[in-house]
Scaffold this active site. Structure first.
Site, PDB file in Angstrom:
ATOM      1  N   LYS A 107       0.907  -1.166  -0.174  1.00 18.16           N
ATOM      2  CA  LYS A 107      -0.097  -0.049   0.048  1.00 18.16           C
ATOM      3  C   LYS A 107       1.053   1.206  -0.160  1.00 18.16           C
ATOM      4  O   LYS A 107       0.658   2.041  -0.784  1.00 18.16           O
ATOM      5  CB  LYS A 107      -0.884   0.078   1.223  1.00 18.16           C
ATOM      6  CG  LYS A 107      -1.953  -1.098   1.287  1.00 18.16           C
ATOM      7  CD  LYS A 107      -3.047  -1.255  -0.060  1.00 18.16           C
ATOM      8  CE  LYS A 107      -4.230   0.071  -0.018  1.00 18.16           C
ATOM      9  NZ  LYS A 107      -5.008  -0.155  -1.047  1.00 18.16           N
ATOM     10  N   SER A 145     -10.974  -7.572   6.959  1.00 19.81           N
ATOM     11  CA  SER A 145     -11.253  -6.821   8.207  1.00 19.81           C
ATOM     12  C   SER A 145     -12.393  -7.451   8.796  1.00 19.81           C
ATOM     13  O   SER A 145     -12.715  -7.235   9.920  1.00 19.81           O
ATOM     14  CB  SER A 145     -11.678  -5.527   7.756  1.00 19.81           C
ATOM     15  OG  SER A 145     -12.424  -5.341   6.624  1.00 19.81           O
TER      16      SER A 145
HETATM   17  N1  LIG Z   1     -10.960  -3.354   4.559  1.00 23.94           N
HETATM   18  C1  LIG Z   1     -10.403  -2.527   5.233  1.00 23.94           C
HETATM   19  O1  LIG Z   1     -10.364  -2.744   6.417  1.00 23.94           O
HETATM   20  C2  LIG Z   1      -9.306  -1.478   4.353  1.00 23.94           C
HETATM   21  C3  LIG Z   1      -8.788  -0.657   5.284  1.00 23.94           C
HETATM   22  C4  LIG Z   1      -8.005   0.242   4.593  1.00 23.94           C
HETATM   23  C5  LIG Z   1      -7.989   0.554   3.245  1.00 23.94           C
HETATM   24  N2  LIG Z   1      -8.658  -0.682   2.622  1.00 23.94           N
HETATM   25  C6  LIG Z   1      -8.361  -0.610   1.187  1.00 23.94           C
HETATM   26  O2  LIG Z   1      -9.495  -0.627   0.562  1.00 23.94           O
HETATM   27  C7  LIG Z   1      -9.607  -1.416  -0.679  1.00 23.94           C
HETATM   28  C8  LIG Z   1     -10.722  -2.167  -0.757  1.00 23.94           C
HETATM   29  O3  LIG Z   1     -10.479  -3.096   0.248  1.00 23.94           O
HETATM   30  P1  LIG Z   1     -11.679  -4.143   0.730  1.00 23.94           P
HETATM   31  O4  LIG Z   1     -11.237  -4.617   2.344  1.00 23.94           O
HETATM   32  O5  LIG Z   1     -12.951  -3.820   0.351  1.00 23.94           O
HETATM   33  O6  LIG Z   1     -11.051  -5.608  -0.140  1.00 23.94           O
HETATM   34  P2  LIG Z   1     -12.097  -6.739  -0.518  1.00 23.94           P
HETATM   35  O7  LIG Z   1     -13.109  -6.906   0.037  1.00 23.94           O
HETATM   36  O8  LIG Z   1     -10.870  -7.982  -0.485  1.00 23.94           O
HETATM   37  O9  LIG Z   1     -11.893  -6.539  -1.958  1.00 23.94           O
HETATM   38  C9  LIG Z   1     -11.001  -6.313  -2.925  1.00 23.94           C
HETATM   39  C10 LIG Z   1     -11.718  -5.990  -4.315  1.00 23.94           C
HETATM   40  O10 LIG Z   1     -10.223  -5.752  -5.246  1.00 23.94           O
HETATM   41  C11 LIG Z   1     -10.488  -6.744  -6.424  1.00 23.94           C
HETATM   42  N3  LIG Z   1      -9.200  -7.264  -6.760  1.00 23.94           N
HETATM   43  C12 LIG Z   1      -8.472  -7.946  -6.195  1.00 23.94           C
HETATM   44  N4  LIG Z   1      -7.312  -8.244  -6.830  1.00 23.94           N
HETATM   45  C13 LIG Z   1      -7.351  -7.725  -7.910  1.00 23.94           C
HETATM   46  C14 LIG Z   1      -6.835  -7.821  -9.095  1.00 23.94           C
HETATM   47  N5  LIG Z   1      -5.387  -8.074  -9.173  1.00 23.94           N
HETATM   48  N6  LIG Z   1      -7.554  -6.996 -10.217  1.00 23.94           N
HETATM   49  C15 LIG Z   1      -8.562  -6.450 -10.029  1.00 23.94           C
HETATM   50  N7  LIG Z   1      -9.140  -6.291  -8.921  1.00 23.94           N
HETATM   51  C16 LIG Z   1      -8.645  -7.019  -7.690  1.00 23.94           C
HETATM   52  C17 LIG Z   1     -11.413  -7.775  -5.638  1.00 23.94           C
HETATM   53  O11 LIG Z   1     -12.119  -8.518  -7.064  1.00 23.94           O
HETATM   54  P3  LIG Z   1     -12.963  -9.813  -6.754  1.00 23.94           P
HETATM   55  O12 LIG Z   1     -14.136  -9.735  -6.085  1.00 23.94           O
HETATM   56  O13 LIG Z   1     -13.276 -10.277  -7.973  1.00 23.94           O
HETATM   57  O14 LIG Z   1     -11.931 -10.733  -6.152  1.00 23.94           O
HETATM   58  C18 LIG Z   1     -12.495  -7.288  -4.884  1.00 23.94           C
HETATM   59  O15 LIG Z   1     -13.513  -6.589  -5.435  1.00 23.94           O
HETATM   60  C19 LIG Z   1      -8.356  -1.899  -1.066  1.00 23.94           C
HETATM   61  O16 LIG Z   1      -7.382  -1.029  -1.797  1.00 23.94           O
HETATM   62  C20 LIG Z   1      -7.758  -1.872   0.547  1.00 23.94           C
HETATM   63  O17 LIG Z   1      -6.440  -1.802   0.785  1.00 23.94           O
HETATM   64  C21 LIG Z   1      -9.320  -1.634   3.193  1.00 23.94           C
END
Ligand SMILES: NC(=O)c1ccc[n+]([C@@H]2O[C@H](COP(=O)([O-])OP(=O)(O)OC[C@H]3O[C@@H](n4cnc5c(N)ncnc54)[C@H](OP(=O)(O)O)[C@@H]3O)[C@@H](O)[C@H]2O)c1
Length: 238
Positions: free
Chosen positions: A67, A105
């Site tokens: 990140k 998370s």
């Molecule tokens: N959740 C947290 O607590 C948190 C905190 C801080 C920052 N973030 C950031 O917020 C963003 C979303 O996080 P999230 O927790 O919602 O993650 P998540 O539920 O794991 O979802 C990740 C998403 O990214 C897609 N993805 C993964 N690898 C990919 C690739 N190589 N090419 C294209 N798409 C891809 C996945 O697609 P598929 O559905 O098709 O697998 C999914 O839709 C991320 O950037 C994460 O670093 C999250």
């Protein structure tokens, strides 16, 4: 993890430049901010803080490393191509889920409700509600003067506090009652500032509500059994 994060980010900035979009809002993470072993306990974590890449590498914390490197790459690429980039750095996101699957998370909370975590760690974590993260993205997109990074966090809790809050709302689940580390002193929550984002207007949802809504969502989506009502209430209904 690192390669898709960096290359994917650069691709988005290049595509945005070609399409002449007004502004790109990049979702970074607290992972790009706090991982610095040399930060003193009295430092207030804000947008000026960056995770130490060498520390992330040596601890094999590839999520935080990825990140931080992706955020730097986004910023460099945007500068080079004249793209207006604004960054949100959310902490651990809680609240109702849209997706049907469990992400990292959500596991963070779910493990305390299923009995799979027998103890809780001696560590702290910052939390924010998913709706506040979504609103932050909209606000920085729509506010012309928005620029740079925005820390998106409501509060920092020790795992013991998390378990205690959850157990008060949902006493029917088998929460751990002991810390895995009974030797070191209890880790103290770090200080942080969410002032930059609050200056744009939003109020953050209290962490207790975030935790409550997370569990309700886990129940509604069938990831967590809903316990039967207490015996007394069954008898009254009968
Ligand atoms: N959740 C947290 O607590 C948190 C905190 C801080 C920052 N973030 C950031 O917020 C963003 C979303 O996080 P999230 O927790 O919602 O993650 P998540 O539920 O794991 O979802 C990740 C998403 O990214 C897609 N993805 C993964 N690898 C990919 C690739 N190589 N090419 C294209 N798409 C891809 C996945 O697609 P598929 O559905 O098709 O697998 C999914 O839709 C991320 O950037 C994460 O670093 C999250």
């Amino acid at each position: 993890m690192v390669e898709p994060a960096v290359i994917g980010t650069k691709n988005v900035i290049v595509a945005a430049a070609e399409a002449k979009v007004r502004r790109v809002v990049f979702t970074s993470s607290i992972g790009a901010v706090t991982m610095d072993p040399n930060r003193g306990p009295d430092v207030v974590v804000d947008e000026s803080c960056w995770s130490d890449l060498e520390f992330c590498k040596s601890t094999k914390n590839w999520y935080c490393y990825g990140k931080a490197v992706a955020e730097k790459a986004a910023s460099d690429e945007a500068k080079e191509r004249g793209v207006d980039l604004v960054v949100i750095n959310p902490v651990l996101v809680l609240g109702p889920m849209l997706q049907s699957t469990i992400n990292a998370s959500i596991v963070h909370i779910l493990k305390y409700l299923t009995g799979s975590a027998k103890t809780y760690a001696n560590s702290v974590q910052a939390y924010v509600h998913v709706k506040d993260v979504a609103l932050a993205h909209i606000l920085v997109f729509e506010t012309p003067s928005a620029s740079g990074r925005y820390l998106c966090a409501e509060s920092v809790l020790h795992r013991g506090d998390v378990v205690e809050i959850l157990a008060k709302f949902f006493p029917e689940y088998p929460f751990p009652t002991k810390c895995s580390d009974e030797v070191k002193p209890r880790a103290k929550p770090y200080k942080f500032s969410n002032q930059k984002l609050r200056d744009l207007g939003p109020e953050f949802t209290p962490v207790k509500q975030c935790l409550y809504e997370t569990v309700k969502s886990l129940q509604e989506k069938g990831h967590l059994p809903v316990p039967p009502p207490p015996e007394d209430s069954v008898r009254i209904q009968a």
